[in-house]
Design a protein around this motif. Structure first.
Motif, mmCIF file in Angstrom:
data_model
loop_
_atom_site.group_PDB
_atom_site.id
_atom_site.type_symbol
_atom_site.label_atom_id
_atom_site.label_comp_id
_atom_site.label_asym_id
_atom_site.label_seq_id
_atom_site.Cartn_x
_atom_site.Cartn_y
_atom_site.Cartn_z
ATOM 1 N N ASP A 63 12.433 42.285 40.554
ATOM 2 C CA ASP A 63 13.083 42.117 39.262
ATOM 3 C C ASP A 63 14.502 42.661 39.366
ATOM 4 O O ASP A 63 14.755 43.615 40.105
ATOM 5 C CB ASP A 63 12.323 42.875 38.166
ATOM 6 N N ASP A 103 21.983 45.028 32.976
ATOM 7 C CA ASP A 103 22.457 45.985 31.971
ATOM 8 C C ASP A 103 21.930 47.404 32.223
ATOM 9 O O ASP A 103 21.696 48.160 31.291
ATOM 10 C CB ASP A 103 22.064 45.506 30.567
ATOM 11 N N GLY A 104 21.761 47.733 33.490
ATOM 12 C CA GLY A 104 21.375 49.111 33.823
ATOM 13 C C GLY A 104 19.937 49.448 33.475
ATOM 14 O O GLY A 104 19.614 50.618 33.271
ATOM 15 N N GLY A 105 19.087 48.436 33.386
ATOM 16 C CA GLY A 105 17.669 48.706 33.210
ATOM 17 C C GLY A 105 17.153 48.563 31.787
ATOM 18 O O GLY A 105 16.006 48.895 31.509
ATOM 19 N N LYS A 106 17.999 48.069 30.875
ATOM 20 C CA LYS A 106 17.476 47.815 29.517
ATOM 21 C C LYS A 106 16.504 46.635 29.558
ATOM 22 O O LYS A 106 15.425 46.698 28.998
ATOM 23 C CB LYS A 106 18.633 47.509 28.560
ATOM 24 N N ASN A 107 16.930 45.587 30.217
ATOM 25 C CA ASN A 107 16.089 44.391 30.337
ATOM 26 C C ASN A 107 16.069 43.904 31.777
ATOM 27 O O ASN A 107 17.080 43.958 32.476
ATOM 28 C CB ASN A 107 16.632 43.270 29.431
ATOM 29 N N TRP A 108 14.909 43.451 32.189
ATOM 30 C CA TRP A 108 14.723 42.998 33.565
ATOM 31 C C TRP A 108 14.303 41.538 33.588
ATOM 32 O O TRP A 108 13.689 41.050 32.638
ATOM 33 C CB TRP A 108 13.651 43.839 34.261
ATOM 34 N N ARG A 109 14.647 40.848 34.638
ATOM 35 C CA ARG A 109 14.204 39.471 34.823
ATOM 36 C C ARG A 109 13.821 39.230 36.281
ATOM 37 O O ARG A 109 14.312 39.909 37.173
ATOM 38 C CB ARG A 109 15.283 38.503 34.364
ATOM 39 N N LEU A 146 25.821 46.492 35.078
ATOM 40 C CA LEU A 146 25.171 47.543 35.861
ATOM 41 C C LEU A 146 23.970 46.891 36.531
ATOM 42 O O LEU A 146 22.924 46.696 35.916
ATOM 43 C CB LEU A 146 24.753 48.712 34.961
ATOM 44 N N ARG A 204 14.561 45.872 41.703
ATOM 45 C CA ARG A 204 13.337 46.688 41.809
ATOM 46 C C ARG A 204 12.250 45.834 42.456
ATOM 47 O O ARG A 204 11.886 44.780 41.938
ATOM 48 C CB ARG A 204 12.906 47.120 40.400
ATOM 49 N N GLU A 235 25.598 56.083 39.698
ATOM 50 C CA GLU A 235 24.276 56.477 39.218
ATOM 51 C C GLU A 235 24.329 56.456 37.703
ATOM 52 O O GLU A 235 25.370 56.753 37.102
ATOM 53 C CB GLU A 235 23.932 57.876 39.708
ATOM 54 N N ILE A 236 23.205 56.084 37.079
ATOM 55 C CA ILE A 236 23.188 55.944 35.627
ATOM 56 C C ILE A 236 22.031 56.725 35.011
ATOM 57 O O ILE A 236 21.103 57.137 35.712
ATOM 58 C CB ILE A 236 23.066 54.454 35.215
ATOM 59 N N SER A 237 22.141 56.913 33.712
ATOM 60 C CA SER A 237 21.080 57.631 32.990
ATOM 61 C C SER A 237 19.869 56.732 32.817
ATOM 62 O O SER A 237 19.978 55.523 32.840
ATOM 63 C CB SER A 237 21.586 58.078 31.624
ATOM 64 N N MET A 297 9.850 45.680 31.278
ATOM 65 C CA MET A 297 10.681 44.485 31.455
ATOM 66 C C MET A 297 11.687 44.279 30.322
ATOM 67 O O MET A 297 12.734 43.677 30.528
ATOM 68 C CB MET A 297 9.785 43.237 31.564
ATOM 69 N N GLU A 306 24.285 55.325 30.438
ATOM 70 C CA GLU A 306 25.577 55.941 30.757
ATOM 71 C C GLU A 306 25.718 56.059 32.273
ATOM 72 O O GLU A 306 24.743 56.320 32.971
ATOM 73 C CB GLU A 306 25.673 57.356 30.166
#
Lengths: 424, 215
Positions: free
Chosen positions: A335, A339-345, A373, A377, A422-424, B188, B196
């Motif tokens: 996946d 957007d840094g892990g908000k949504n995955w595809r 971002l 994975r 690296e991101i939060s 997902m 951030e």
């Protein structure tokens, strides 16, 4: 000869701009776009369309185009005390598919590249065997042989990133990996000739280089899928990959894949060699260390875009390309997030899917030109999920050096440049 | 007819792809290795003492030899020069932010040091030391780690009495040590509300010579 046919002259300007583009890509803020030479552009007819090119066998062993000079192994000089005991990195940001060309497979030597004459090379089997044996290279080529594609990853791949983002380029952060087709003999056939005694549990393969590299290998693994290989991608092993003979230990850390293999001792306990005690053990936060951490966990990385391979076409249809692999078998799926892990595809795995081999994935999308971002994975067939770097740090701390398979984040800026963050 | 043959051929093709050669018993390839050949190449030493040759060496002779053959990289007191390995000190640092891994602080077995020194050291002149020299160098390295007294002599006969302090701190591989699919399905959608940037790659000189400009 009637009239000397003029050969194509590769324009110096074209060559230079290509080389500069290669290095510019390493420098944040510069534009890696190649400037085209108007003389070669329509409606003009370039020299290569008018004059004869080089004849056959001008290069008896062919090399890549002059315009691909930037596709090379690189090292990080400050990392090690000498180049003889050091590492160079595969330019994975420049490659596609799953096969790594022999000339750019990363290197790790402990005493330089041994230059071994195959006529003088021998493989000895001794220890807990019925009959200690000696094999020539010719002997080994009389065994039934197999062809297998496997990745080889150094346990220290991404090791510089434990304490935080450090290096701008997946060549440096994930480039201690390669994947080639090996031709070789299943190790069990060779052991069979010597007759392994019933109390044998371990092997100690050993190299013929000036480090006499040695590791302990469980007999069970050796009998399962290990090979003694003499060819890679159809040709003889490269000297830097152990010519004329190397051990192949599928899915397990690269240090076990003994190069210039000269001897295998059979025993009933591990040897506790330097490379499995003082090195290649994983120091935890509480001061304890994990030993015999052989398997390479599932991992993935987006190879393009990446710091050395920025987006150069501005917004619009964009191809994300990456690699995934697992020492436990097949990759089930990859996946990706923009957007840094908000949504995955789900990414699309393309080409061969083989256990313990690199998998190539793609994700195509319409980039609106806003910052991204990017992460990937991987999940393998055993249900292992590639963890975040912070998940790994929570469990292991930051001193373990080895087995960092955490999720990589690339920050794509509006101008298409990419940095390691690296991101939060 | 064709319709009938096609699946059969496909089946045959698949079989050819996945079949591994079957080897029953010995093939009679290779020859027996001679005792002299084995003696020359069988250089490994194990924690139980298997492989240790006869020999002995004192801290004092080891110190002299160390200055001559090792100190250029490892330092006079085994403290390490530049990025070459530190061999002494580092006790009580393993659980700190900057662990120092040495023979005394980290290595679990003395046999490892014997095995490694003979097979790979001095760097660039491997397998050149005599057994007495290796025992002496080990005695000096142990002394620099405050593990033996100044008048200590290491030999084959007392080798197994020397235990390194970190031996008990090695544990077997517990991985997987992060959540697998069966424990936690990866998220997902709407996995985070904010993201951030918390760190950026330091600007380090990773560009090798020859990359700046025209190669």
């Amino acid at each position: 000869m009637a009239g000397t046919p003029k050969k194509t002259n590769i324009s110096r300007r074209g060559f230079l701009s290509s080389a500069v583009a290669g290095s510019a890509a390493l420098v944040a803020g510069s534009n890696p776009l190649q400037a085209a030479n108007p003389e070669n552009m329509a409606p003009n007819v370039p020299d290569w369309s008018r004059y004869l090119g080089a004849g056959v066998a001008e290069q008896p062993y062919g090399m890549p185009s002059e315009f691909e000079k930037q596709v090379i192994r690189r090292n990080v000089p400050w990392l090690t005390a000498s180049t003889e005991s050091s590492v160079s990195f595969t330019p994975i940001h420049e490659l596609d598919g799953i096969i790594t060309p022999n000339g750019v497979c990363f290197e790790r030597h402990h005493a330089g590249i041994a230059m071994v004459d195959p006529a003088d090379h021998r493989l000895m089997i001794n220890g807990l065997v019925d009959k200690p044996m000696m094999f020539t290279m010719e002997d080994l080529k009389r065994f039934p042989r197999v062809n297998k594609i496997f990745f080889l990853e150094c346990a220290a791949n991404s090791g510089m990133e434990w304490r935080g983002a450090q290096l701008n380029g997946c060549q440096f952060t994930q480039g201690m990996v390669h994947c080639v087709e090996y031709t070789g003999v299943p190790l069990k056939y060779i052991l069979e000739e010597a007759g392994v005694k019933t109390n044998a549990k371990w092997l100690m393969p050993e190299g013929a280089d000036a480090a006499a590299m040695n590791r302990s290998l469980p007999l069970e693994k050796a009998l399962d899928d290990c090979l003694v290989a003499f060819k890679m991608n159809g040709e003889a092993l490269r000297p830097e990959q152990g010519y004329p003979l190397r051990l192949v230990v599928p899915g397990w850390e690269g240090n076990l894949w003994i190069k210039w293999l000269r001897r295998i001792e059979v025993g009933d306990m591990p040897w506790q060699a330097r490379e499995e005690t003082s090195k290649y053990t994983d120091l935890m936060e509480d001061g304890t260390s994990r030993r015999f951490t052989w398997v390479m966990d599932a991992k993935s990385v987006i190879t393009s875009p990446s710091p050395q391979a920025p987006i150069t076409h501005k917004k619009g249809h964009t191809v994300i390309s990456g690699l995934a692999w697992s020492g436990r078998g097949l990759i089930d799926y990859v996946d990706i997030t923009l957007d840094g892990g908000k949504n995955w595809r789900r990414a699309r795995i393309d080409g061969l899917r083989l256990p313990k081999a690199l998998h190539r994935f793609y994700y195509e999308f319409d980039w609106d030109g806003s910052p991204l971002l990017l992460q990937s994975r991987a999940v393998d067939e055993t249900g292992y999920v590639q963890p975040t770097k912070d998940e790994l740090r929570t469990v292991r701390g930051t001193s373990s050096i080895y087995h960092n398979n955490g999720i990589q984040t690339w920050h794509v800026q509006e101008n298409g440049q990419v940095e390691n963050v690296e991101i939060s | 007819m064709l319709k009938f043959l096609k699946p059969a051929l496909i089946a045959l093709g698949l079989f050819a792809v996945i079949a591994t050669p079957v080897v029953a018993g010995k093939l009679g390839i290779g020859r027996e290795a001679t005792p002299a050949e084995i003696k020359g190449w069988d250089i490994d030493v194990r924690p139980d003492g298997q492989g240790l040759p006869e020999g002995k060496g004192t801290v004092e002779t080891g110190e002299e030899l160390f200055q001559e053959k090792c100190a250029a990289c490892h330092g006079e007191f085994a403290e390490g020069v530049d990025r070459w390995p530190v061999l002494a000190g580092g006790q009580d640092t393993l659980d700190s932010d900057r662990p120092v891994k040495t023979v005394g602080s980290y290595w679990p077995y003395l046999s490892t040091a014997y095995d490694y020194i003979f097979r790979a050291m001095p760097f660039g002149d491997a397998q050149s030391l005599s057994p007495d020299e290796v025992y002496a160098l080990l005695a000096y390295i142990l002394n620099m780690n405050d593990l033996v007294d100044d008048d200590f002599e290491l030999s084959k006969s007392n080798f197994l009495t020397v235990r390194l302090p970190n031996e008990k701190n090695f544990i077997d591989d517990p991985r997987p040590d992060t959540p697998i699919l069966a424990q936690k399905k990866p998220c997902m959608e709407n996995c985070k509300t904010t993201v951030e940037i918390t760190g950026r790659a330091r600007i380090v000189d990773v560009t090798p010579d020859g990359e700046k400009g025209s190669n």
